[in-house]
Design a protein around this motif. Sequence first.
Motif, PDB file in Angstrom:
ATOM      1  N   ARG A  96      -7.010   7.340  17.559  1.00 42.21           N
ATOM      2  CA  ARG A  96      -8.406   6.984  17.286  1.00 42.21           C
ATOM      3  C   ARG A  96      -9.209   6.813  18.574  1.00 42.21           C
ATOM      4  O   ARG A  96     -10.327   7.283  18.683  1.00 42.21           O
ATOM      5  N   ASP A  97      -8.611   6.145  19.554  1.00 42.79           N
ATOM      6  CA  ASP A  97      -9.320   5.823  20.790  1.00 42.79           C
ATOM      7  C   ASP A  97      -9.278   6.951  21.813  1.00 42.79           C
ATOM      8  O   ASP A  97      -9.886   6.843  22.873  1.00 42.79           O
ATOM      9  N   GLY A  98      -8.531   8.027  21.553  1.00 37.40           N
ATOM     10  CA  GLY A  98      -8.464   9.154  22.456  1.00 37.40           C
ATOM     11  C   GLY A  98      -7.415   9.026  23.547  1.00 37.40           C
ATOM     12  O   GLY A  98      -7.317   9.885  24.422  1.00 37.40           O
ATOM     13  N   ARG A  99      -6.606   7.967  23.516  1.00 37.98           N
ATOM     14  CA  ARG A  99      -5.546   7.825  24.524  1.00 37.98           C
ATOM     15  C   ARG A  99      -4.431   8.824  24.285  1.00 37.98           C
ATOM     16  O   ARG A  99      -3.708   9.173  25.203  1.00 37.98           O
ATOM     17  N   ARG A 100      -4.271   9.272  23.050  1.00 33.05           N
ATOM     18  CA  ARG A 100      -3.391  10.406  22.738  1.00 33.05           C
ATOM     19  C   ARG A 100      -4.338  11.554  22.444  1.00 33.05           C
ATOM     20  O   ARG A 100      -5.065  11.526  21.461  1.00 33.05           O
ATOM     21  N   ASN A 101      -4.323  12.531  23.304  1.00 29.70           N
ATOM     22  CA  ASN A 101      -5.290  13.610  23.218  1.00 29.70           C
ATOM     23  C   ASN A 101      -4.797  14.715  22.287  1.00 29.70           C
ATOM     24  O   ASN A 101      -4.300  15.747  22.728  1.00 29.70           O
ATOM     25  N   VAL A 102      -4.927  14.465  20.994  1.00 35.33           N
ATOM     26  CA  VAL A 102      -4.570  15.451  19.977  1.00 35.33           C
ATOM     27  C   VAL A 102      -5.809  15.600  19.091  1.00 35.33           C
ATOM     28  O   VAL A 102      -6.039  14.782  18.191  1.00 35.33           O
ATOM     29  N   PRO A 103      -6.617  16.636  19.363  1.00 37.04           N
ATOM     30  CA  PRO A 103      -7.889  16.775  18.654  1.00 37.04           C
ATOM     31  C   PRO A 103      -7.773  16.741  17.130  1.00 37.04           C
ATOM     32  O   PRO A 103      -8.612  16.136  16.467  1.00 37.04           O
ATOM     33  N   LEU A 104      -6.732  17.365  16.582  1.00 36.26           N
ATOM     34  CA  LEU A 104      -6.566  17.360  15.124  1.00 36.26           C
ATOM     35  C   LEU A 104      -6.406  15.937  14.590  1.00 36.26           C
ATOM     36  O   LEU A 104      -7.043  15.554  13.612  1.00 36.26           O
ATOM     37  N   MET A 105      -5.554  15.153  15.256  1.00 42.39           N
ATOM     38  CA  MET A 105      -5.349  13.770  14.805  1.00 42.39           C
ATOM     39  C   MET A 105      -6.611  12.926  15.012  1.00 42.39           C
ATOM     40  O   MET A 105      -6.966  12.115  14.162  1.00 42.39           O
ATOM     41  N   ARG A 106      -7.273  13.120  16.124  1.00 39.58           N
ATOM     42  CA  ARG A 106      -8.488  12.338  16.380  1.00 39.58           C
ATOM     43  C   ARG A 106      -9.547  12.653  15.331  1.00 39.58           C
ATOM     44  O   ARG A 106     -10.222  11.758  14.832  1.00 39.58           O
ATOM     45  N   ALA A 107      -9.678  13.927  14.967  1.00 37.20           N
ATOM     46  CA  ALA A 107     -10.636  14.314  13.933  1.00 37.20           C
ATOM     47  C   ALA A 107     -10.225  13.766  12.572  1.00 37.20           C
ATOM     48  O   ALA A 107     -11.065  13.315  11.788  1.00 37.20           O
ATOM     49  N   ALA A 108      -8.923  13.785  12.275  1.00 39.79           N
ATOM     50  CA  ALA A 108      -8.436  13.302  10.979  1.00 39.79           C
ATOM     51  C   ALA A 108      -8.646  11.794  10.838  1.00 39.79           C
ATOM     52  O   ALA A 108      -9.028  11.315   9.777  1.00 39.79           O
ATOM     53  N   ILE A 109      -8.409  11.069  11.916  1.00 35.18           N
ATOM     54  CA  ILE A 109      -8.549   9.611  11.857  1.00 35.18           C
ATOM     55  C   ILE A 109     -10.011   9.210  11.876  1.00 35.18           C
ATOM     56  O   ILE A 109     -10.439   8.341  11.121  1.00 35.18           O
ATOM     57  N   GLY A 110     -10.789   9.847  12.749  1.00 33.47           N
ATOM     58  CA  GLY A 110     -12.209   9.515  12.838  1.00 33.47           C
ATOM     59  C   GLY A 110     -12.403   8.059  13.247  1.00 33.47           C
ATOM     60  O   GLY A 110     -11.523   7.445  13.848  1.00 33.47           O
ATOM     61  N   PRO A 111     -13.528   7.504  12.883  1.00 32.88           N
ATOM     62  CA  PRO A 111     -13.819   6.116  13.262  1.00 32.88           C
ATOM     63  C   PRO A 111     -13.208   5.115  12.266  1.00 32.88           C
ATOM     64  O   PRO A 111     -13.908   4.379  11.583  1.00 32.88           O
ATOM     65  N   ILE A 112     -11.913   5.120  12.164  1.00 31.08           N
ATOM     66  CA  ILE A 112     -11.202   4.257  11.215  1.00 31.08           C
ATOM     67  C   ILE A 112     -11.224   2.797  11.691  1.00 31.08           C
ATOM     68  O   ILE A 112     -11.104   2.525  12.881  1.00 31.08           O
ATOM     69  N   SER A 113     -11.403   1.894  10.765  1.00 35.14           N
ATOM     70  CA  SER A 113     -11.406   0.463  11.112  1.00 35.14           C
ATOM     71  C   SER A 113      -9.977  -0.005  11.383  1.00 35.14           C
ATOM     72  O   SER A 113      -9.009   0.632  10.958  1.00 35.14           O
ATOM     73  N   ASP A 114      -9.863  -1.133  12.065  1.00 35.46           N
ATOM     74  CA  ASP A 114      -8.538  -1.707  12.301  1.00 35.46           C
ATOM     75  C   ASP A 114      -7.836  -2.041  10.984  1.00 35.46           C
ATOM     76  O   ASP A 114      -6.629  -1.877  10.858  1.00 35.46           O
ATOM     77  N   ALA A 115      -8.605  -2.501   9.996  1.00 35.91           N
ATOM     78  CA  ALA A 115      -8.011  -2.857   8.696  1.00 35.91           C
ATOM     79  C   ALA A 115      -7.452  -1.618   7.990  1.00 35.91           C
ATOM     80  O   ALA A 115      -6.341  -1.656   7.456  1.00 35.91           O
ATOM     81  N   ASP A 116      -8.216  -0.516   7.993  1.00 40.44           N
ATOM     82  CA  ASP A 116      -7.731   0.725   7.370  1.00 40.44           C
ATOM     83  C   ASP A 116      -6.527   1.271   8.122  1.00 40.44           C
ATOM     84  O   ASP A 116      -5.562   1.754   7.521  1.00 40.44           O
ATOM     85  N   LEU A 117      -6.589   1.208   9.437  1.00 41.37           N
ATOM     86  CA  LEU A 117      -5.497   1.666  10.279  1.00 41.37           C
ATOM     87  C   LEU A 117      -4.225   0.877   9.971  1.00 41.37           C
ATOM     88  O   LEU A 117      -3.148   1.436   9.810  1.00 41.37           O
TER      89      LEU A 117
END
Length: 116
Positions: A75-96
């Motif tokens: 979510r925060d971009g520390r793991r640079n995997v565009p597919l995962m970042r797009a899939a997660i999007g701006p997810i809240s801590d509670a949803d995460l």
Amino acid sequence: MVQPPRRIASLFRCLAVAVLACGAVASVQAAPAKPARLGLCAACHGETGMAQIPGAPHLAGQKLDYLREALKQYRDGRRNVPLMRAAIGPISDADLDELARWYSAQTPSAPTQGNP
């Protein structure tokens, strides 16, 4: 060897059954609810955490802390995997947290060919 009176033996049996029943109820209550945001994750990782596509990792039974931290890093971009970042999007801590709890609580099954 001295046999305990039947009354005491019966009491111990009842106590043992009660303890086991409480444990079973607690484990059922501890099962997480299916997360509302599970759909997009399930497309690749499966609803029960067993990957549906080659190359996607199985998530069933992974450690809760590991899943939680990995999702935060995507979510925060520390793991640079565009597919995962797009899939997660701006997810809240509670949803995460719900997603991490869900997948960590799933029981792994026999993997299909081509998946880790």
